[in-house]
Design a protein around this motif. Structure first.
Motif, mmCIF file in Angstrom:
data_model
loop_
_atom_site.group_PDB
_atom_site.id
_atom_site.type_symbol
_atom_site.label_atom_id
_atom_site.label_comp_id
_atom_site.label_asym_id
_atom_site.label_seq_id
_atom_site.Cartn_x
_atom_site.Cartn_y
_atom_site.Cartn_z
ATOM 1 N N LEU A 1 0.776 -1.244 -0.005
ATOM 2 C CA LEU A 1 0.057 0.056 0.237
ATOM 3 C C LEU A 1 0.890 1.174 0.016
ATOM 4 O O LEU A 1 0.737 2.109 -0.763
ATOM 5 N N LEU A 2 1.874 1.273 0.861
ATOM 6 C CA LEU A 2 2.700 2.687 1.069
ATOM 7 C C LEU A 2 3.642 2.759 0.078
ATOM 8 O O LEU A 2 4.279 3.553 -0.285
ATOM 9 N N PRO B 1 1.003 5.568 -4.307
ATOM 10 C CA PRO B 1 0.704 6.915 -4.234
ATOM 11 C C PRO B 1 -0.361 7.074 -3.326
ATOM 12 O O PRO B 1 -1.270 7.634 -3.527
ATOM 13 N N LEU B 2 -0.181 6.497 -2.016
ATOM 14 C CA LEU B 2 -1.209 6.634 -0.973
ATOM 15 C C LEU B 2 -0.219 7.042 0.350
ATOM 16 O O LEU B 2 0.523 6.203 0.950
ATOM 17 N N SER B 3 -0.723 8.226 0.642
ATOM 18 C CA SER B 3 0.076 8.815 1.691
ATOM 19 C C SER B 3 -0.567 7.914 3.271
ATOM 20 O O SER B 3 -1.592 7.385 3.167
ATOM 21 N N ARG B 4 0.176 8.460 4.074
ATOM 22 C CA ARG B 4 -0.248 7.516 5.508
ATOM 23 C C ARG B 4 -1.613 8.104 5.867
ATOM 24 O O ARG B 4 -2.388 7.337 6.338
ATOM 25 N N GLN C 1 -3.857 9.271 3.998
ATOM 26 C CA GLN C 1 -5.130 8.845 3.299
ATOM 27 C C GLN C 1 -5.416 7.077 3.595
ATOM 28 O O GLN C 1 -6.423 6.846 3.670
ATOM 29 N N LEU D 1 1.314 7.046 12.705
ATOM 30 C CA LEU D 1 1.475 6.652 11.628
ATOM 31 C C LEU D 1 2.706 6.896 10.866
ATOM 32 O O LEU D 1 3.603 6.299 10.157
ATOM 33 N N ARG D 2 2.714 8.358 10.651
ATOM 34 C CA ARG D 2 4.036 9.009 10.012
ATOM 35 C C ARG D 2 5.210 8.720 10.647
ATOM 36 O O ARG D 2 6.220 8.679 9.977
ATOM 37 N N ARG E 1 5.934 5.959 12.179
ATOM 38 C CA ARG E 1 6.026 4.717 12.326
ATOM 39 C C ARG E 1 6.869 4.108 10.999
ATOM 40 O O ARG E 1 6.637 4.531 9.878
#
Lengths: 287, 479
Positions: free
Chosen positions: B102-103, B106-109, B111, B473-474, B476
């Protein structure tokens, strides 16, 4: 601005415990440059720092010091992620989705329009040989099939740079060969491939350049051909030479001040033998 | 038109909302594929079917009871979704390493987290709509079959009822009880007035002329059928439009004291009514009088020959006619807001906790959130104890005794524990505030202001929790 697609300077990763005490240095001051269109093989034994480096290049881990740039930007930048593809060591998929739904979902994350998404998904499933099984849930897939879905998702956005972590791990020789052909095809399309592997033969088959990691440090780095060539040894491959004429060749070499180490029949690789047998069976109509 | 829609869809897909919606869609699909709906539907049918086991009581009460039962069942299953499903979604993505896939897209945390939040909020909304519709239909059927009626109008009752002396020093001949529900009787001679204290009224629930309903039990020698009663109200000081009051039959005067101990000068409105024993009557007041949400209604006998029984239900305000469905929906909306609070807290926890620990966390928040009201009520007692203990300490110092001579907890410890309690309670939402089942069980209106207030607190809690989750989350890393 740098011309390198992937570039690291003094990249270091130190893992710490809960209290922030230094536990293990996984990568030590790594300097690496990879040019556009290269297939780069990242080698090393378990725990050498390959996967940690790759995760820093993908923005999953943050460097303790040093910098990493992918396509000229920070790896965690959304603009970078739009232009890369990643196949992890195992295909970590949502098991309740089918192959085509999986690709559609990842396509949505890239903002690919619906019609293009569907077309691209069909194309990729054709390439990885899963078109017949594309409506089956991933949980029903064998490991090799799941791996192929993983490959397809890594290419859904037609990436400029593809990161492959152990791409042939767990695959049978047939699928492994198909994977290597795919990597060579990506190279022909001008894509940059960064792959890590334990399987030296695979690296040898597809890579232009290799880097060898050990204990977190890059111990060797350069073009594969130059690195594996033994400077003062020559290999002659002769077709149709009768056995009784070998002595004459040996004498000629000695006369030219060469030291003949061995004269032997050339062997094909086990992979070629296996693929030959399977290929013959297919031609005979057996499954 | 089709092209415009396609352009709009593409615009959304390529905007920051695109990945959020993709994650939300995945969450919904996951719930459907995992047969969450089917399981919950089976349990919901069992729960609704279990209403057959409810004791055979008055049809109207039975309908109210089924309504409460349905509302609480729906709440329970929504809590299960919010804690057990949402609580494991992100930890599973992390533990099963799907987060790698997922990360690296183009999927920000942020999002990823808000996408999961939106997905579960959507799931809860679908679940609420489905179970709400089924329950409403079921209640309608039960009401029709058992002869029970569902009134389109709700009664809003007083927060408190008391019998007061009208003038200090006058003789009180009333008999009253402090018990809840209140019961008292005004009898004989005496300057006595019964007062109903209405609080937390929501003007938006009422017509422009607010309906005030009364229903009295009158007693006296020879059997009393009628009594002349005088109603007293104190309009807000800033409300000077006496014409509206006069049009509704009120006389407005000044400086009349209706509540002893509160000799506030000001305008008082009054009017006389002839009440018939146990026959409901109705008068109206201008809506402006309840603008603040509070009003006191005083009732006096015009003649002392009649005894007046006083209970909390004697006087009530009638809301604007609303449908049963609308009121039930309002109650469920409060429940939905509670789920949103719980969901956001559980999701925030899931950014740094494992699945089992996070489920325990979610359950703990739910339990504590339901107890927080009781804990808050106990804090003034601790405050009083601190004051008393401080005084005792000062006395002890003055008389030369040491602290060690008493078994009491030292004041600094009490103060510290109080400070910690207050800080913790500020972080835990009061989930009882979102439970409208009690209000509905009493057949009362769930006011629009309650949804607004709950919405604001839910927004604050959900926003805060999601921001904490995004920050966690950022920070992590994914090894």
């Amino acid at each position: 601005m740098s011309d390198f697609v992937i570039e690291t300077q003094g990249l270091t990763k130190v893992f710490t415990d809960f209290w922030g005490r230094r536990k293990h240095t996984a990568v030590k001051s790594l300097d690496l440059q990879i040019e556009r269109g290269e297939v780069f093989g990242f080698l090393g034994p378990n725990g050498s720092g390959k996967t940690t480096t790759m995760k820093m290049l993908l923005g999953l881990l943050y460097p303790t010091s040093g910098t990493a740039r992918v396509l000229g930007k920070d790896p965690a930048h959304i603009g970078t992620k739009e232009r890369i593809g990643f196949l992890p060591e195992e295909s970590y998929l949502y098991r309740f989705l089918t192959a085509v739904e999986t690709l559609e979902f990842y396509g949505k994350l890239f903002g690919i329009p619906r019609a293009d998404r569907k077309r691209r998904a069909q194309e990729l499933l054709e390439i990885v040989g899963l078109k017949d099984a594309m409506h089956r849930p991933v949980r029903e897939y064998s490991k090799g099939m799941a791996r192929r879905v993983g490959i397809a998702q890594a290419l859904i956005n037609d990436p400029e740079v593809v990161f492959l972590d152990e791409p042939t791990s767990g695959l049978d020789p047939l699928v492994s060969r198909r994977m290597k052909d795919l990597i060579l095809d990506l190279k022909r399309q001008g894509k940059t491939v960064f792959m890590s592997s334990h399987l030296l033969a695979d690296i040898e088959d597809v890579c232009d350049r290799v880097g060898i990691m050990h204990l977190g440090e890059l111990r060797a780095n350069g073009p594969l051909r130059d690195m594996i060539r033994i400077q003062d040894k020559t290999c002659l491959v002769v077709h149709g030479l009768a056995p009784n004429r070998r002595l004459e060749i040996a004498q000629a070499i000695e006369a030219a001040d060469g030291l003949l180490e061995d004269i032997t029949d050339q062997k094909r690789s086990l992979e070629d033998l296996f693929l030959g047998v399977i290929g013959q069976d297919k031609e005979d109509g057996r499954r | 038109m089709k092209r415009r829609l396609e352009a709009l869809a593409l615009g959304i897909l390529r905007s920051p909302a695109g990945p959020v919606l993709a994650m939300a869609g995945l969450t919904l699909r996951e719930s459907v594929r995992r047969k969450v709906f089917l399981t919950i539907a089976v349990f919901a049918v069992v729960m609704v079917g279990a209403t057959a086991l409810l004791p055979a009581i008055d049809p109207r009460d039975r309908v109210a009871l089924i309504q409460t039962w349905a509302q609480r069942s729906i709440t329970f299953f929504g809590v299960l979704i919010s804690v057990f499903l949402a609580g494991v979604s992100l930890p599973e993505d992390i533990e099963e390493k799907r987060v790698f896939m997922l990360l690296t897209k183009p999927l920000s945390r942020w999002q990823l987290l808000t996408g999961r939040f939106a997905g579960f909020a959507g799931l809860l909304a679908v679940f609420l709509a489905a179970t709400g519709l089924v329950s409403t239909g079921f209640i309608r059927v039960v009401a029709a079959r058992s002869g029970g009626t569902i009134s389109p109008v709700s009664e809003v009752r007083a927060l408190q009822t008391r019998i007061e002396q009208e003038k200090p020093g006058s003789v009180v001949t009333a008999e009253s009880s402090e018990a809840v529900p209140f019961f008292g009787t005004v009898r004989g001679e005496g300057e006595t007035i019964a007062v109903w204290y209405f609080r937390n009224l929501d003007p938006s629930d009422f017509d422009d002329s607010v309906r005030l309903r009364y229903d009295f039990n009158l007693t006296g020698p020879g059997g009393v059928q009628f009594a002349d009663l005088v109603f007293y109200l104190r309009p807000p000081a800033e409300e000077t439009d006496t014409d509206a009051a006069r049009a509704l039959g009120w006389k407005v005067t000044f400086e009349r004291q209706i509540v002893p101990g509160q000799p506030l000068p000001g305008r008082v409105a009054y009017r006389s009514e002839t009440a018939k024993a146990r026959v409901p009557g109705e008068i109206r007041i201008p809506k402006a009088w309840i603008r603040s949400g509070s009003i006191d209604v005083g009732v006096k006998r015009a003649k002392p020959s009649t005894n007046l029984d006083v209970e909390s239900w004697n006087v009530s305000f009638l809301t604007r006619a609303h449908s049963f469905e609308m009121n039930f929906a309002r109650g469920l909306m409060c429940t939905f807001l509670m789920w949103i609070v719980l969901l956001s807290i559980t999701l925030a926890g899931s950014t740094f906790m494992t699945a089992p620990v996070n489920i325990l966390f979610g359950v703990s928040v739910f339990v504590m959130g339901n107890m927080i009201g009781f804990i808050r009520e106990s804090l003034p007692t601790v405050d009083e104890r601190i004051v008393m203990a401080t005084k005792a300490d000062e006395e002890a110092v003055r008389h030369g005794h040491s602290h060690g001579e008493t078994d009491d907890i030292p004041v600094p410890v009490l103060k510290a524990s109080l400070a910690v309690s207050r800080a913790v309670m500020g972080l835990i939402p009061d989930l009882n505030a979102y439970d409208a089942s009690g209000t509905m069980l009493r057949g009362l209106d769930v006011p629009g202001s309650r949804i607004r207030d709950n919405g604001l607190t839910a927004l604050a809690f959900a926003g805060g929790a999601l921001l904490i989750g995004i920050a966690a989350l950022r920070l992590r890393e994914f090894r």
